[in-house]
Write a protein that holds these residues in place. Sequence first.
Motif, PDB file in Angstrom:
ATOM      1  N   VAL A   1       0.829  -1.212   0.000  1.00  0.00           N
ATOM      2  CA  VAL A   1       0.000   0.000   0.000  1.00  0.00           C
ATOM      3  C   VAL A   1       0.866   1.267   0.000  1.00  0.00           C
ATOM      4  O   VAL A   1       0.645   2.200  -0.773  1.00  0.00           O
ATOM      5  CB  VAL A   1      -0.947  -0.019   1.231  1.00  0.00           C
ATOM      6  N   CYS A   2       1.900   1.276   0.851  1.00  0.00           N
ATOM      7  CA  CYS A   2       2.604   2.542   1.095  1.00  0.00           C
ATOM      8  C   CYS A   2       3.347   3.060  -0.138  1.00  0.00           C
ATOM      9  O   CYS A   2       3.560   4.265  -0.264  1.00  0.00           O
ATOM     10  CB  CYS A   2       3.543   2.413   2.283  1.00  0.00           C
ATOM     11  N   TYR A   3       3.707   2.147  -1.060  1.00  0.00           N
ATOM     12  CA  TYR A   3       4.425   2.595  -2.260  1.00  0.00           C
ATOM     13  C   TYR A   3       3.648   3.679  -2.993  1.00  0.00           C
ATOM     14  O   TYR A   3       4.220   4.623  -3.524  1.00  0.00           O
ATOM     15  CB  TYR A   3       4.637   1.432  -3.231  1.00  0.00           C
TER      16      TYR A   3
ATOM     17  N   ARG B   1      -3.867  -2.883   5.841  1.00  0.00           N
ATOM     18  CA  ARG B   1      -4.076  -1.509   6.334  1.00  0.00           C
ATOM     19  C   ARG B   1      -2.716  -1.000   6.755  1.00  0.00           C
ATOM     20  O   ARG B   1      -2.010  -1.683   7.484  1.00  0.00           O
ATOM     21  CB  ARG B   1      -5.068  -1.518   7.506  1.00  0.00           C
ATOM     22  N   GLU B   2      -2.358   0.168   6.274  1.00  0.00           N
ATOM     23  CA  GLU B   2      -1.068   0.731   6.656  1.00  0.00           C
ATOM     24  C   GLU B   2      -1.227   2.117   7.275  1.00  0.00           C
ATOM     25  O   GLU B   2      -2.126   2.880   6.884  1.00  0.00           O
ATOM     26  CB  GLU B   2      -0.141   0.862   5.429  1.00  0.00           C
ATOM     27  N   VAL B   3      -0.371   2.412   8.221  1.00  0.00           N
ATOM     28  CA  VAL B   3      -0.193   3.776   8.708  1.00  0.00           C
ATOM     29  C   VAL B   3       1.232   4.150   8.297  1.00  0.00           C
ATOM     30  O   VAL B   3       2.171   3.394   8.574  1.00  0.00           O
ATOM     31  CB  VAL B   3      -0.368   3.881  10.237  1.00  0.00           C
TER      32      VAL B   3
ATOM     33  N   GLY C   1       8.572   5.292   6.757  1.00  0.00           N
ATOM     34  CA  GLY C   1       8.335   4.079   7.539  1.00  0.00           C
ATOM     35  C   GLY C   1       6.859   3.760   7.495  1.00  0.00           C
ATOM     36  O   GLY C   1       6.037   4.636   7.174  1.00  0.00           O
ATOM     37  N   CYS C   2       6.523   2.527   7.769  1.00  0.00           N
ATOM     38  CA  CYS C   2       5.101   2.177   7.773  1.00  0.00           C
ATOM     39  C   CYS C   2       4.831   1.091   8.796  1.00  0.00           C
ATOM     40  O   CYS C   2       5.725   0.335   9.174  1.00  0.00           O
ATOM     41  CB  CYS C   2       4.646   1.736   6.390  1.00  0.00           C
ATOM     42  N   VAL C   3       3.581   1.098   9.240  1.00  0.00           N
ATOM     43  CA  VAL C   3       3.080   0.037  10.094  1.00  0.00           C
ATOM     44  C   VAL C   3       2.022  -0.655   9.259  1.00  0.00           C
ATOM     45  O   VAL C   3       1.081  -0.006   8.790  1.00  0.00           O
ATOM     46  CB  VAL C   3       2.462   0.650  11.371  1.00  0.00           C
TER      47      VAL C   3
HETATM   48 ZN    ZN Z   1       4.415  -0.208   3.828  1.00  0.00          ZN
END
Ligand code: ZN
Length: 397
Positions: free
Chosen positions: A214-216, A260-262, A363-365
């Motif tokens: 997701v974070c990309y 799900r990412e934060v 960074g991601c969670v």
């Molecule tokens: Zn990520």
Amino acid sequence: MATADIILTPTVSIPEHLVGEVQSKLAYVDEAIVSAAVAETGDQITLHLSQPEAAERQAELSEKVQRVVTTMVRGAFKPKVQVLEDHLDRRVPNRADPMPELLANGDISQEANGIYSLGPLLTRLINYFESQFVDLADSFKALPYRFPTLIPARYLERVNYFRAFPHSLTFATHLREDLDAIDHFAQHAVCDEHGLNTPPESFAKIQALLSPAVCYHLYFALADKPLPNGQLAATAVGNCFRYEAINLNSLERLWNFTMREVIFVGSKDYVLENRETARQRMQTIFEKIGLAYRVESANDPFFIGEFRKQAAFQSAFQLKFEIRASLPFKQSTLAVGSYNYHQDFFGRNLNISLPDGSPAHTGCVAFGLERIAFAFLAQFGLDPTGWPASVRGALNA
Ligand code: ZN
Ligand code: AMP
């Protein structure tokens, strides 16, 4: 006489900490392999083949397997596993594998390997976990985003994804804009048990893939410009795709799953402090749920050639920690989420700059929604009367 099993002795013995990593990569060695097992002692590999193979093919398979082993093992050192939290001894009421019952009850139905539909029980459970993750995101005032399921090939190229994770890519294509090709396809496309039969030249050149994370998408949205305000917290949920070949065997490992990412973008301190705060806040949430898990250092499943160097790098700089939930039925653990720090990798490669001109850190969670629900059911069973009150309440919502 030819047999459908090949038993091999690796030329270099596989150390215990690499047994799982090597085994998962054997899935990608040859299409003839239906299952592969590395003995816990690391000195024997068993390949089960779809059909008996002649001596020459067996030798070819053995050579490929030995190549995987030597590339991954030679020169590798044992990373020091750092444990940030350990709640694996939490008492949980269930020991049975939830899969057979979930399938029998129609709570899930399998469309194909690694592709499942989820019914109301799992959907409500996932909604409950999602609400907890969204609360976590809100506690950082993370801004909401929606990202596409497709991701352009040139984006993944910019972040070296093809080199690091080629084995798990999923390509999206379409028929060429050509009347004859489309007509031919419409009249002749038929499926057999292996898939759709159609000439490969019917398809257009690949422009997009199904997104592996997701974070990309956020990093690409921020690329080639200064980061407004110098920092950003964002959140999104999305479909992710990782082709895991013969490893795709239950809800544990899916081809198509949701995450799900934060996500945090900013200075090094901003990202690291928020990653740590997120972990502490999640600790309270998992305690309320009663989940048995631990958080420990980990590495991404890099492909064979990149594995040794990249895994050592991640480990040395403590870039990745996984939330590993207990699966009592197999006395093992499953990663249900991760706390990641990418240093300025995306900032540099995608040219995302901070007010002082330096590249942003990220960074991601990340939480795997199907996996967290699966691990919960593995620990608490399918009968909601045995569940913690907070989760049970969600079912009636
Ligand atoms: Zn990520
Ligand atoms: P990662 O970015 O690899 O740390 O993945 C984040 C989370 O996504 C993992 O902790 C898992 O919970 C989930 N996940 C990753 N790969 C899969 C898969 N093949 N099937 C189901 N969930 C997955």
